[in-house]
Design a protein around this motif. Structure first.
Motif, PDB file in Angstrom:
ATOM      1  N   THR A 274      -3.988  11.858 -11.172  1.00 13.75           N
ATOM      2  CA  THR A 274      -5.212  12.396 -11.781  1.00 13.75           C
ATOM      3  C   THR A 274      -6.690  11.680 -11.279  1.00 13.75           C
ATOM      4  OG1 THR A 274      -4.063  12.867 -13.767  1.00 13.75           O
ATOM      5  CG2 THR A 274      -6.380  13.139 -14.021  1.00 13.75           C
ATOM      6  N   PRO A 275      -7.624  12.332 -10.777  1.00 11.58           N
ATOM      7  CA  PRO A 275      -8.574  11.826 -10.334  1.00 11.58           C
ATOM      8  C   PRO A 275      -9.376  10.887 -11.352  1.00 11.58           C
ATOM      9  CG  PRO A 275      -8.675  14.185  -9.831  1.00 11.58           C
ATOM     10  CD  PRO A 275      -7.416  14.023 -10.690  1.00 11.58           C
ATOM     11  N   ARG A 276      -9.713   9.787 -10.613  1.00 13.56           N
ATOM     12  CA  ARG A 276     -10.296   8.507 -11.528  1.00 13.56           C
ATOM     13  C   ARG A 276      -9.202   8.222 -12.592  1.00 13.56           C
ATOM     14  NH1 ARG A 276     -14.874   7.383  -9.712  1.00 13.56           N
ATOM     15  NH2 ARG A 276     -15.161   5.884 -11.208  1.00 13.56           N
ATOM     16  N   ALA A 277      -7.812   8.221 -12.530  1.00 13.81           N
ATOM     17  CA  ALA A 277      -6.935   7.894 -13.537  1.00 13.81           C
ATOM     18  C   ALA A 277      -6.809   6.475 -13.548  1.00 13.81           C
ATOM     19  CB  ALA A 277      -5.502   8.481 -13.145  1.00 13.81           C
ATOM     20  N   LEU A 278      -7.321   5.814 -12.548  1.00  9.40           N
ATOM     21  CA  LEU A 278      -7.378   4.259 -12.654  1.00  9.40           C
ATOM     22  C   LEU A 278      -8.796   3.914 -12.980  1.00  9.40           C
ATOM     23  CD1 LEU A 278      -5.193   3.205  -9.360  1.00  9.40           C
ATOM     24  CD2 LEU A 278      -4.457   3.088 -11.923  1.00  9.40           C
ATOM     25  N   ASN A 279      -9.029   3.466 -14.127  1.00 15.70           N
ATOM     26  CA  ASN A 279     -10.327   3.144 -14.282  1.00 15.70           C
ATOM     27  C   ASN A 279     -10.712   1.766 -14.672  1.00 15.70           C
ATOM     28  OD1 ASN A 279     -10.835   5.878 -14.908  1.00 15.70           O
ATOM     29  ND2 ASN A 279      -9.842   5.825 -16.744  1.00 15.70           N
TER      30      ASN A 279
ATOM     31  N   PRO B 124     -14.571  -2.029 -15.859  1.00 17.64           N
ATOM     32  CA  PRO B 124     -14.594  -0.927 -15.042  1.00 17.64           C
ATOM     33  C   PRO B 124     -14.418  -0.763 -13.651  1.00 17.64           C
ATOM     34  CG  PRO B 124     -16.224  -1.127 -16.622  1.00 17.64           C
ATOM     35  CD  PRO B 124     -15.845  -2.603 -16.286  1.00 17.64           C
ATOM     36  N   LEU B 125     -13.561   0.069 -13.157  1.00 14.82           N
ATOM     37  CA  LEU B 125     -13.100   0.121 -11.744  1.00 14.82           C
ATOM     38  C   LEU B 125     -14.134   1.208 -11.020  1.00 14.82           C
ATOM     39  CD1 LEU B 125     -11.234  -0.971  -9.470  1.00 14.82           C
ATOM     40  CD2 LEU B 125      -9.546   1.049 -10.105  1.00 14.82           C
TER      41      LEU B 125
ATOM     42  N   TRP C 203     -13.783  -1.402  -6.731  1.00 12.86           N
ATOM     43  CA  TRP C 203     -13.241  -1.107  -5.679  1.00 12.86           C
ATOM     44  C   TRP C 203     -13.366  -1.888  -4.400  1.00 12.86           C
ATOM     45  CZ3 TRP C 203      -8.580   0.996  -5.295  1.00 12.86           C
ATOM     46  CH2 TRP C 203      -8.293   2.104  -6.292  1.00 12.86           C
ATOM     47  N   GLU C 204     -14.644  -2.187  -4.304  1.00 11.38           N
ATOM     48  CA  GLU C 204     -15.112  -3.050  -3.122  1.00 11.38           C
ATOM     49  C   GLU C 204     -14.511  -4.366  -3.303  1.00 11.38           C
ATOM     50  OE1 GLU C 204     -16.430  -4.712   0.432  1.00 11.38           O
ATOM     51  OE2 GLU C 204     -15.881  -2.483  -0.144  1.00 11.38           O
ATOM     52  N   HIS C 205     -14.374  -4.697  -4.569  1.00 13.72           N
ATOM     53  CA  HIS C 205     -13.882  -6.249  -5.031  1.00 13.72           C
ATOM     54  C   HIS C 205     -12.388  -6.205  -4.501  1.00 13.72           C
ATOM     55  CE1 HIS C 205     -12.966  -9.866  -7.326  1.00 13.72           C
ATOM     56  NE2 HIS C 205     -11.733  -9.201  -7.790  1.00 13.72           N
TER      57      HIS C 205
END
Length: 307
Positions: free
Chosen positions: A52-57, A68-69, A74-76
């Motif tokens: 699901t889109p943006r399921a990893l939060n 918060p992701l 994500w860059e981290h």
């Protein structure tokens, strides 16, 4: 199929869901993080595209906090997996759907640096990764879709052993708080995996952990079992399919759907028992100092299908 896959919600003393039903996909690799990083990054993005889109939060920060992701997060994660110089014995990455309760989507990766002095005595340690899904994902997309995704992820990774199974899904380690509540469920649903990624990866080496709906066999384990032709002979059940993979690896599929193996409804399927018995000599030994999941209990539980 929902009627044969149990709805599991195990709550802690504060009412939060610490464990829920879902599907887990795990791979164990006797490789250092430096070798695995590019393939692991591609596998993470394949998983992210499929769910699901943006399921990893949320993600686990280096100081132990959960953040918060967002794009910065994500860059981290990218820098941590691909660019950051080694500063220790292991590289840990944890992404999840919910910061508090146990959501259905989790990505957890433990990448080792085998040359590090702290890992020099760990002769049976591996790098490891897990991807989880809520049961609703399986029901919506079907088992063929999930099997195809598992194969896509597996092709990226130089695994020695891997599996996909119905499971008790939780944040890493959180299930310990409700472990006594899990005992009855573990004894009833033999097909629901209690996965312990970091604990298993410390001891599994190039061995196995059990017989699962999708069982991935790499080297040297596949060779020790006699190879494809021997397995065809010993697992000649109509429900079993075998798919050779590049690099002398194999995917065993033990049925169209994963099986919860509810002991109140019957015995475990014969093909699961047959594979468990073949793999038993290569099972790892696990266990915690926290009762009731002691080494003795885990020894028996891991062999629950061998009887």
């Amino acid at each position: 199929m929902r009627e044969i896959i149990p709805v599991i919600r195990v709550r802690n003393d504060y009412g939060d869901v610490d464990v829920r039903d879902g599907v887990i996909l795990c791979f164990f690799m006797r490789r250092s993080h430096e070798e695995l990083a590019p393939a692991m990054w591609r596998a993470l993005h394949a998983y992210r595209r499929a769910i699901t889109p943006r399921a990893l939060n949320w993600y686990g920060a280096d100081d132990g906090d959960t953040l918060p992701l967002d794009d910065q997060g994500w860059e981290h994660i990218r820098e941590k997996m691909l660019e950051r110089p080694w500063a220790g014995a292991a590289r840990h990455v944890s992404l999840c759907e919910e910061s508090g309760e146990a959501g259905g989507y989790h990505f957890n990766y433990d990448g080792l640096q085998f040359a590090h002095p702290l890992n020099s005595h760990k002769k049976d340690a591996t790098s490891a990764v897990s991807f989880s899904f809520p049961t609703e994902y399986l029901l919506e997309h079907g088992p063929a879709h999930l099997r195809a995704l598992a194969l896509e992820l597996a092709r990226e990774l130089p695994f020695s052993f891997g599996y996909a199974s119905l499971a008790f899904v939780s944040h890493p380690g959180i299930w310990y708080g409700v472990r006594r509540q899990l005992l009855g469920l573990l004894e009833r649903y033999l097909g629901l995996d209690l996965y312990l990624l970091s604990e298993t990866s410390d001891v599994i080496g190039t061995g196995a952990r059990g017989a699962y709906w999708l069982t991935f066999l790499g080297q040297p384990l596949l060779g020790q079992l006699g190879g494809l032709e021997v397995l065809r002979d010993k697992l000649s059940f109509p429900e079993v399919s075998m798919e050779p993979m590049e690099g002398e690896r194999l995917l065993l599929t033990l049925g169209e759907w994963p099986d919860a193996m509810d002991t109140e409804k019957g015995a475990p399927p014969a093909q699961y028992r047959a594979l468990a018995r073949l793999l038993e000599p290569y099972f790892c030994e696990e266990g915690s100092v926290l009762p009731p999941m002691t080494p003795g209990y885990m020894h028996r539980w891991l062999r629950r299908l061998c009887l």
